[in-house]
Design an enzyme around this catalytic site. Structure first.
Site, PDB file in Angstrom:
ATOM      1  N   HIS A   1       7.313  -7.791 110.464  1.00 45.63           N
ATOM      2  CA  HIS A   1       8.600  -7.401 110.355  1.00 45.63           C
ATOM      3  C   HIS A   1       9.244  -9.043 109.410  1.00 45.63           C
ATOM      4  O   HIS A   1       9.750  -9.383 109.023  1.00 45.63           O
ATOM      5  CB  HIS A   1       9.405  -7.244 110.940  1.00 45.63           C
ATOM      6  CG  HIS A   1      11.177  -6.110 110.733  1.00 45.63           C
ATOM      7  ND1 HIS A   1      11.605  -5.747 109.765  1.00 45.63           N
ATOM      8  CD2 HIS A   1      12.270  -7.425 111.048  1.00 45.63           C
ATOM      9  CE1 HIS A   1      12.907  -5.980 109.750  1.00 45.63           C
ATOM     10  NE2 HIS A   1      13.033  -7.044 109.887  1.00 45.63           N
TER      11      HIS A   1
ATOM     12  N   ASP B   1      13.503  -0.755 108.102  1.00 41.34           N
ATOM     13  CA  ASP B   1      13.842  -1.922 107.233  1.00 41.34           C
ATOM     14  C   ASP B   1      13.506  -3.059 105.820  1.00 41.34           C
ATOM     15  O   ASP B   1      13.761  -3.106 105.190  1.00 41.34           O
ATOM     16  CB  ASP B   1      14.366  -2.288 108.341  1.00 41.34           C
ATOM     17  CG  ASP B   1      15.629  -2.120 109.721  1.00 41.34           C
ATOM     18  OD1 ASP B   1      14.662  -0.890 109.829  1.00 41.34           O
ATOM     19  OD2 ASP B   1      16.440  -2.860 109.739  1.00 41.34           O
TER      20      ASP B   1
ATOM     21  N   TYR C   1       8.530 -11.498 114.964  1.00 39.29           N
ATOM     22  CA  TYR C   1       7.781 -10.322 115.767  1.00 39.29           C
ATOM     23  C   TYR C   1       6.328  -9.935 114.972  1.00 39.29           C
ATOM     24  O   TYR C   1       6.298  -9.104 114.333  1.00 39.29           O
ATOM     25  CB  TYR C   1       8.809  -9.052 115.511  1.00 39.29           C
ATOM     26  CG  TYR C   1      10.276  -9.570 115.565  1.00 39.29           C
ATOM     27  CD1 TYR C   1      10.774  -9.699 116.995  1.00 39.29           C
ATOM     28  CD2 TYR C   1      11.219  -9.121 114.269  1.00 39.29           C
ATOM     29  CE1 TYR C   1      11.896 -10.059 116.972  1.00 39.29           C
ATOM     30  CE2 TYR C   1      12.641  -9.527 114.961  1.00 39.29           C
ATOM     31  CZ  TYR C   1      12.746  -9.994 116.053  1.00 39.29           C
ATOM     32  OH  TYR C   1      14.702  -9.818 116.430  1.00 39.29           O
TER      33      TYR C   1
END
Length: 411
Positions: free
Chosen positions: A171, A182, A175
């Site tokens: 992401h 998303d 992260y």
């Protein structure tokens, strides 16, 4: 004779009153607004919802970079989402003010050499890809190389973006080893469009792989829904130590995923071997979401937990599902019955969550402002976390999908 005259007079009188009442009921209500740049917009209740919402945003944010209450130009996914809806509105209406609004954002964020000043390549943030969707049409229309160079830079990010061991995009660099629903919307429609337009579609398999991996690791067979995030390392406190998934189903994350599917499919030719697979994922998700649709037509913030204390009917996820259902049905990816479900969702939005201000502006309420996983302060993905994140009227994650849904439904 006198009685006949009185009778006729009463009939004429009743007819006149009826005409006046009808005129009152059918008289259109419109407001002429002038924004801080002295541009005027007429927001009439005879316009379709798509234009009423768009004109509201243009009045509230004279320059497109001001969307989401920004004070300086910033390259961001929320602007890309809303301006993609403006692009669809321009295609439908041919009203150049919508095109100019889009171009104004691109020119405020991209310099003459194609540099995006507020974009940090080294962050490897998948969110930053999404706004690139507005550049294809700008480049085709103007043939200005700065738009092409900006797209090439975003494509370069995807080439070098860190991945899981199986090839799934992280992401964000900060992260590590994580895929979020998303991210599928943030990258895959752009990636599919770019590889189709400039690379003869050679990387469509890689686009499909992202969906395959999220289905493999985030899908819940019991509900048919997908968890918000998945951590391959299983080191995050929010991650299930056996599966790596986050603990709950969040409607907006599912909305991102549904929109990613219907938008990426635009670029998969009918004979592509992965196309049927993506359509199957969409049908699987749509069926699961239909089971969770509230009688109002809307969906809850935490999708499968209904009226549990604190849960609420949320605008952005509901608008995203309305769009995905409507476009999916219009394109033939979903059965036609999903168009009815989309209209029901849109009715729920306009009847339950939309308010009209005194000056005619369209205000969408009950929109979750932001939610994520990890970070600082730490977001644990718990039920309590999702229901307690702040709400924001006319949040762009609701207004963009609302316009897109309205266009697909001709509302």
């Amino acid at each position: 004779m006198k009685n006949n005259f009185n009778y006729i007079s009463k009939i004429i009188g009743l007819f006149s009153i009826g005409c006046l009442l009808f005129q009152c009921k059918t008289e259109k209500k419109e407001t002429v607004l002038t924004n801080s740049e002295n541009k005027t917009y007429t927001i009439s209740d005879t316009l379709k919802w798509s234009e009423r919402m768009a004109l509201t945003l243009m009045e509230q944010h004279p320059k497109a970079y001001q969307i989401d209450d920004k004070e300086e130009p910033k390259w961001d996914y929320v602007h890309g989402l809303v301006l993609t809806s403006f692009e669809k509105l321009y295609e439908k209406t041919k009203d150049k003010k919508y095109y100019d609004y889009i171009q104004g954002y691109a020119d405020a964020t991209i310099d003459s050499s194609g540099v995006i000043a507020s974009y940090k390549y080294e962050n490897f943030n998948i969110d930053m890809i999404e706004a690139g969707n507005i550049l294809f049409n700008l480049y085709d229309t103007t043939q200005d190389d700065k738009y092409l160079k900006a797209m090439q830079l975003l494509r370069k990010q995807l080439s070098e973006h860190p991945r899981t061991t199986e090839g799934g995009f992280w992401h964000k660099k900060r992260y590590p080893s994580q895929m979020w629903l998303d991210g599928l919307f943030m990258a895959e429609p752009f990636y599919a469009h770019y590889t189709t337009k400039f690379e003869n579609g050679t990387n469509l398999d890689d686009v499909a792989k992202q969906f395959e991996l999220i289905q493999k690791h985030a899908y819940d067979s019991k509900t048919g829904l997908l968890y918000h995030g998945w951590d391959e390392s299983k080191k995050m406190d929010w991650a299930n130590k056996e599966t790596g998934t986050s603990p709950n189903f969040w409607s907006r994350s599912l909305g991102w995923y549904a929109m990613a599917l219907v938008d990426a499919l635009d670029y998969f030719p009918e004979n592509h071997p992965k196309r049927k697979e993506l359509i199957a994922y969409l049908n699987q998700l749509a069926k699961a979401l239909a089971k969770q649709q509230h009688p109002s037509g809307l969906w809850y913030q935490v999708t499968n937990l209904g009226d549990k204390e604190g849960n609420y009917l949320e605008a952005s996820g509901s608008a995203m599902f309305a769009y995905a259902f409507a476009k999916g049905a219009n394109k033939g990816y979903l059965p036609i019955e999903y168009k009815t479900k989309a209209n029901k969702a849109f009715d729920g939005l306009t009847e339950k969550l939309v308010k009209i201000s005194e000056n005619g502006n369209v205000i969408i309420t009950q929109a979750c402002a932001v939610a994520g996983l990890g970070g600082n302060p730490y977001r644990d993905g718990s039920y309590e976390y999702y229901i307690n994140e702040k709400k924001k009227d006319n949040d762009p994650k609701a207004t963009g999908p609302f316009i897109l849904a309205a266009i697909e439904l001709n509302r």
